[in-house]
Design an enzyme around this catalytic site. Structure first.
Site, PDB file in Angstrom:
ATOM      1  N   THR A  80      -9.732  12.679   6.144  1.00 14.81           N
ATOM      2  CA  THR A  80      -8.854  12.835   6.904  1.00 14.81           C
ATOM      3  C   THR A  80      -8.215  11.231   7.176  1.00 14.81           C
ATOM      4  O   THR A  80      -8.970  10.344   6.475  1.00 14.81           O
ATOM      5  CB  THR A  80      -9.245  13.235   8.401  1.00 14.81           C
ATOM      6  OG1 THR A  80     -10.326  12.466   8.908  1.00 14.81           O
ATOM      7  CG2 THR A  80      -9.537  14.524   8.528  1.00 14.81           C
ATOM      8  N   THR A 111     -28.775   9.896  -7.166  1.00 14.84           N
ATOM      9  CA  THR A 111     -29.405  10.869  -7.797  1.00 14.84           C
ATOM     10  C   THR A 111     -29.020  12.252  -7.109  1.00 14.84           C
ATOM     11  O   THR A 111     -28.693  13.289  -7.504  1.00 14.84           O
ATOM     12  CB  THR A 111     -30.830  10.769  -7.887  1.00 14.84           C
ATOM     13  OG1 THR A 111     -31.544  10.928  -6.854  1.00 14.84           O
ATOM     14  CG2 THR A 111     -31.125   9.713  -8.877  1.00 14.84           C
ATOM     15  N   ASN A 132     -14.358  13.559  -0.215  1.00 12.68           N
ATOM     16  CA  ASN A 132     -15.102  12.311  -0.581  1.00 12.68           C
ATOM     17  C   ASN A 132     -16.410  12.296  -0.509  1.00 12.68           C
ATOM     18  O   ASN A 132     -16.959  13.201   0.244  1.00 12.68           O
ATOM     19  CB  ASN A 132     -14.345  11.140   0.461  1.00 12.68           C
ATOM     20  CG  ASN A 132     -14.991   9.734   0.297  1.00 12.68           C
ATOM     21  OD1 ASN A 132     -15.138   9.285  -1.010  1.00 12.68           O
ATOM     22  ND2 ASN A 132     -15.406   9.054   1.143  1.00 12.68           N
ATOM     23  N   SER A 159     -23.190  12.218   2.201  1.00 11.39           N
ATOM     24  CA  SER A 159     -22.211  13.097   2.843  1.00 11.39           C
ATOM     25  C   SER A 159     -21.058  13.492   1.817  1.00 11.39           C
ATOM     26  O   SER A 159     -20.478  12.645   1.387  1.00 11.39           O
ATOM     27  CB  SER A 159     -21.977  12.465   4.159  1.00 11.39           C
ATOM     28  OG  SER A 159     -22.985  12.095   4.924  1.00 11.39           O
ATOM     29  N   GLU A 195      -9.012   8.971   9.501  1.00 12.00           N
ATOM     30  CA  GLU A 195     -10.052   8.173   9.769  1.00 12.00           C
ATOM     31  C   GLU A 195     -10.997   7.961   8.812  1.00 12.00           C
ATOM     32  O   GLU A 195     -11.555   8.817   8.032  1.00 12.00           O
ATOM     33  CB  GLU A 195     -10.942   9.006  10.876  1.00 12.00           C
ATOM     34  CG  GLU A 195     -11.482   8.244  11.965  1.00 12.00           C
ATOM     35  CD  GLU A 195     -12.284   9.171  12.996  1.00 12.00           C
ATOM     36  OE1 GLU A 195     -13.301   8.547  13.498  1.00 12.00           O
ATOM     37  OE2 GLU A 195     -11.942  10.164  13.060  1.00 12.00           O
ATOM     38  N   HIS A 235     -19.781  10.129   0.472  1.00 14.43           N
ATOM     39  CA  HIS A 235     -20.033   8.669   0.949  1.00 14.43           C
ATOM     40  C   HIS A 235     -21.464   8.590   1.001  1.00 14.43           C
ATOM     41  O   HIS A 235     -22.298   9.642   1.448  1.00 14.43           O
ATOM     42  CB  HIS A 235     -19.429   8.459   2.499  1.00 14.43           C
ATOM     43  CG  HIS A 235     -19.761   7.330   2.877  1.00 14.43           C
ATOM     44  ND1 HIS A 235     -19.038   6.179   2.844  1.00 14.43           N
ATOM     45  CD2 HIS A 235     -20.509   6.928   4.095  1.00 14.43           C
ATOM     46  CE1 HIS A 235     -19.377   5.302   3.500  1.00 14.43           C
ATOM     47  NE2 HIS A 235     -20.464   5.552   4.178  1.00 14.43           N
ATOM     48  N   ARG A 293       0.701  -1.156   0.101  1.00 11.44           N
ATOM     49  CA  ARG A 293      -0.078   0.000  -0.156  1.00 11.44           C
ATOM     50  C   ARG A 293       0.775   1.216   0.141  1.00 11.44           C
ATOM     51  O   ARG A 293       0.329   2.032  -0.477  1.00 11.44           O
ATOM     52  CB  ARG A 293      -1.083  -0.177   1.260  1.00 11.44           C
ATOM     53  CG  ARG A 293      -2.098   0.707   1.350  1.00 11.44           C
ATOM     54  CD  ARG A 293      -3.116   0.397   2.314  1.00 11.44           C
ATOM     55  NE  ARG A 293      -3.666  -0.735   2.354  1.00 11.44           N
ATOM     56  CZ  ARG A 293      -5.115  -0.662   1.368  1.00 11.44           C
ATOM     57  NH1 ARG A 293      -5.184   0.137   0.909  1.00 11.44           N
ATOM     58  NH2 ARG A 293      -5.744  -1.906   1.232  1.00 11.44           N
ATOM     59  N   ASP A 322     -13.834   7.508   6.308  1.00 11.02           N
ATOM     60  CA  ASP A 322     -15.188   8.086   6.298  1.00 11.02           C
ATOM     61  C   ASP A 322     -15.516   9.051   7.592  1.00 11.02           C
ATOM     62  O   ASP A 322     -16.699   8.984   8.035  1.00 11.02           O
ATOM     63  CB  ASP A 322     -16.371   6.995   6.336  1.00 11.02           C
ATOM     64  CG  ASP A 322     -16.147   6.189   4.710  1.00 11.02           C
ATOM     65  OD1 ASP A 322     -15.627   6.894   3.889  1.00 11.02           O
ATOM     66  OD2 ASP A 322     -16.398   5.029   4.763  1.00 11.02           O
ATOM     67  N   GLU A 361     -26.434  12.443  -4.626  1.00  9.07           N
ATOM     68  CA  GLU A 361     -24.716  12.492  -4.747  1.00  9.07           C
ATOM     69  C   GLU A 361     -24.558  13.308  -5.782  1.00  9.07           C
ATOM     70  O   GLU A 361     -23.537  14.243  -5.822  1.00  9.07           O
ATOM     71  CB  GLU A 361     -24.294  11.107  -4.778  1.00  9.07           C
ATOM     72  CG  GLU A 361     -24.677  10.385  -3.547  1.00  9.07           C
ATOM     73  CD  GLU A 361     -23.735   8.885  -3.641  1.00  9.07           C
ATOM     74  OE1 GLU A 361     -22.692   8.942  -4.402  1.00  9.07           O
ATOM     75  OE2 GLU A 361     -24.359   7.887  -3.227  1.00  9.07           O
ATOM     76  N   ARG A 394     -10.241   2.287  -2.335  1.00  8.89           N
ATOM     77  CA  ARG A 394      -9.181   1.611  -1.863  1.00  8.89           C
ATOM     78  C   ARG A 394      -8.910   2.696  -0.342  1.00  8.89           C
ATOM     79  O   ARG A 394      -9.218   3.939  -0.509  1.00  8.89           O
ATOM     80  CB  ARG A 394      -8.020   2.221  -2.618  1.00  8.89           C
ATOM     81  CG  ARG A 394      -7.908   1.148  -3.628  1.00  8.89           C
ATOM     82  CD  ARG A 394      -6.459   1.224  -4.409  1.00  8.89           C
ATOM     83  NE  ARG A 394      -5.136   1.224  -3.518  1.00  8.89           N
ATOM     84  CZ  ARG A 394      -4.865   0.009  -3.000  1.00  8.89           C
ATOM     85  NH1 ARG A 394      -5.150  -0.980  -3.648  1.00  8.89           N
ATOM     86  NH2 ARG A 394      -3.583  -0.153  -2.377  1.00  8.89           N
ATOM     87  N   ILE A 395      -8.498   1.888   0.522  1.00  2.58           N
ATOM     88  CA  ILE A 395      -8.191   2.822   1.758  1.00  2.58           C
ATOM     89  C   ILE A 395      -6.695   3.410   1.648  1.00  2.58           C
ATOM     90  O   ILE A 395      -5.962   2.690   1.165  1.00  2.58           O
ATOM     91  CB  ILE A 395      -8.145   1.706   2.901  1.00  2.58           C
ATOM     92  CG1 ILE A 395      -9.411   1.113   3.280  1.00  2.58           C
ATOM     93  CG2 ILE A 395      -7.555   2.478   4.194  1.00  2.58           C
ATOM     94  CD1 ILE A 395      -9.727  -0.056   4.165  1.00  2.58           C
ATOM     95  N   LEU A 396      -6.547   4.520   2.067  1.00  2.00           N
ATOM     96  CA  LEU A 396      -5.572   5.464   1.808  1.00  2.00           C
ATOM     97  C   LEU A 396      -4.564   5.506   3.093  1.00  2.00           C
ATOM     98  O   LEU A 396      -5.084   5.500   3.975  1.00  2.00           O
ATOM     99  CB  LEU A 396      -5.992   6.927   1.170  1.00  2.00           C
ATOM    100  CG  LEU A 396      -6.722   6.832   0.220  1.00  2.00           C
ATOM    101  CD1 LEU A 396      -7.294   8.203  -0.133  1.00  2.00           C
ATOM    102  CD2 LEU A 396      -5.846   6.720  -1.206  1.00  2.00           C
TER     103      LEU A 396
HETATM  104  C1  GRF Z   1     -21.087   6.086  -4.744  1.00  2.00           C
HETATM  105  O1  GRF Z   1     -22.155   5.832  -4.162  1.00  2.00           O
HETATM  106  C2  GRF Z   1     -20.148   7.195  -3.901  1.00  2.00           C
HETATM  107  O2  GRF Z   1     -20.808   7.690  -2.801  1.00  2.00           O
HETATM  108  C3  GRF Z   1     -19.397   5.991  -3.389  1.00  2.00           C
HETATM  109  O3  GRF Z   1     -18.981   5.127  -4.404  1.00  2.00           O
HETATM  110  C4  GRF Z   1     -20.227   4.990  -5.493  1.00  2.00           C
HETATM  111  C5  GRF Z   1     -19.253   5.714  -6.354  1.00  2.00           C
HETATM  112  O4  GRF Z   1     -20.470   5.647  -7.612  1.00  2.00           O
HETATM  113  N1  GRF Z   1     -18.166   6.487  -2.497  1.00  2.00           N
HETATM  114  P1  GRF Z   1     -19.820   6.270  -9.087  1.00  2.00           P
HETATM  115  O5  GRF Z   1     -18.650   5.457  -9.210  1.00  2.00           O
HETATM  116  O6  GRF Z   1     -19.853   7.909  -8.712  1.00  2.00           O
HETATM  117  O7  GRF Z   1     -21.068   6.119  -9.803  1.00  2.00           O
END
Ligand code: GRF
Length: 222
Positions: A145, A176, A111, A140, A147, A113, A69, A149, A178, A95-97
């Site tokens: 950071t 939709t 990010n 969200s 931590e 989520h 990693r 999410d 997001e 991926r976890i960073l």
């Molecule tokens: C989304 O639900 C996002 O919140 C999560 O991964 C998904 C990515 O979807 N982190 P896309 O590749 O943007 O369609």
């Protein structure tokens, strides 16, 4: 930032890239960003096609070619930095960073989520919401950071859970939304309205004690 400068952005993806598409679409209208590159750890990510179609530079950095990693994240960080972004957007980057990578981009990495953080960090959020019997779900946008999410929240959208939902219908309803909140949060940063300072989010000069929130109404948030 003056009115004519666009915020240089690099987007990291692993899959479909529908959030990337929302960012591209907004940039093609009035979002003041310059998408310098889209980077995927997955060679087959459909988001790469979306980027190419929009004339955005793409790079694949396959994690399978790296022994660990740390070495992958070093190479990824160097690649991202080569595009000199002022903001890095994780958009389904699965991926976890490493802490080192996160520190390198501290305060300039976002990010999205699919949950109302701090509820349901990690994977399978939609099924977990259904299993818990929640009546409300959402998404969200937060600064990244160390931590997972767990970084400071900027913006959320609340989405109803209906009795006949399954994980797919719920995921689609959240997705939709997001596509609305991610470009909105990026806009606030591009316009200099939102920043991270000493671990706190400031918006229009005021410390945000709780994330901004958009309301879900039928097919659109207002
Ligand atoms: C989304 O639900 C996002 O919140 C999560 O991964 C998904 C990515 O979807 N982190 P896309 O590749 O943007 O369609």
């Amino acid at each position: 930032m003056t009115g004519t400068e666009k915020l240089p952005l690099v987007v990291l993806i692993s899959g479909s890239g529908s959030n990337l598409q929302a960012i591209i679409d907004a940039a093609q209208t009035d979002l003041p960003i310059d998408i310098r590159a889209v980077v995927s750890n997955q060679p087959e990510a459909f988001g790469l096609e979306r980027a190419r179609k929009a004339g955005v530079e793409t790079r694949v950095l396959n994690h399978r070619a790296y022994p660990d990693r740390e070495s992958y994240d070093q190479a990824l960080g160097d690649l991202v930095e080569s595009f000199q972004p002022r903001l890095v957007a994780l958009a389904g980057f699965m991926r976890i960073l490493t802490p080192k990578f996160v520190q390198r981009f501290q305060g300039r990495m976002l990010n999205i989520h699919p949950s109302l953080l701090p509820k349901y960090r990690g994977l399978h959020t939609h099924q977990r919401v259904l299993d818990a019997g929640d009546r409300e779900h959402g998404a969200s946008v937060h600064f990244v950071t160390e931590e997972l999410d767990g970084g400071p929240l900027i913006l959320q959208v609340r989405v109803p859970v209906y009795p006949d939902d399954d994980a797919d219908t719920l995921a689609a309803r959240v997705l939709t939304q997001e596509h609305i909140i991610y470009p909105t949060a990026i806009r606030w940063i591009a316009e200099g309205r939102v920043a991270l300072d000493d671990g706190m989010v400031y918006k229009d000069g005021q410390r945000l004690n709780q994330p901004e929130s958009l309301c879900y109404t039928a097919d659109q948030a207002v």
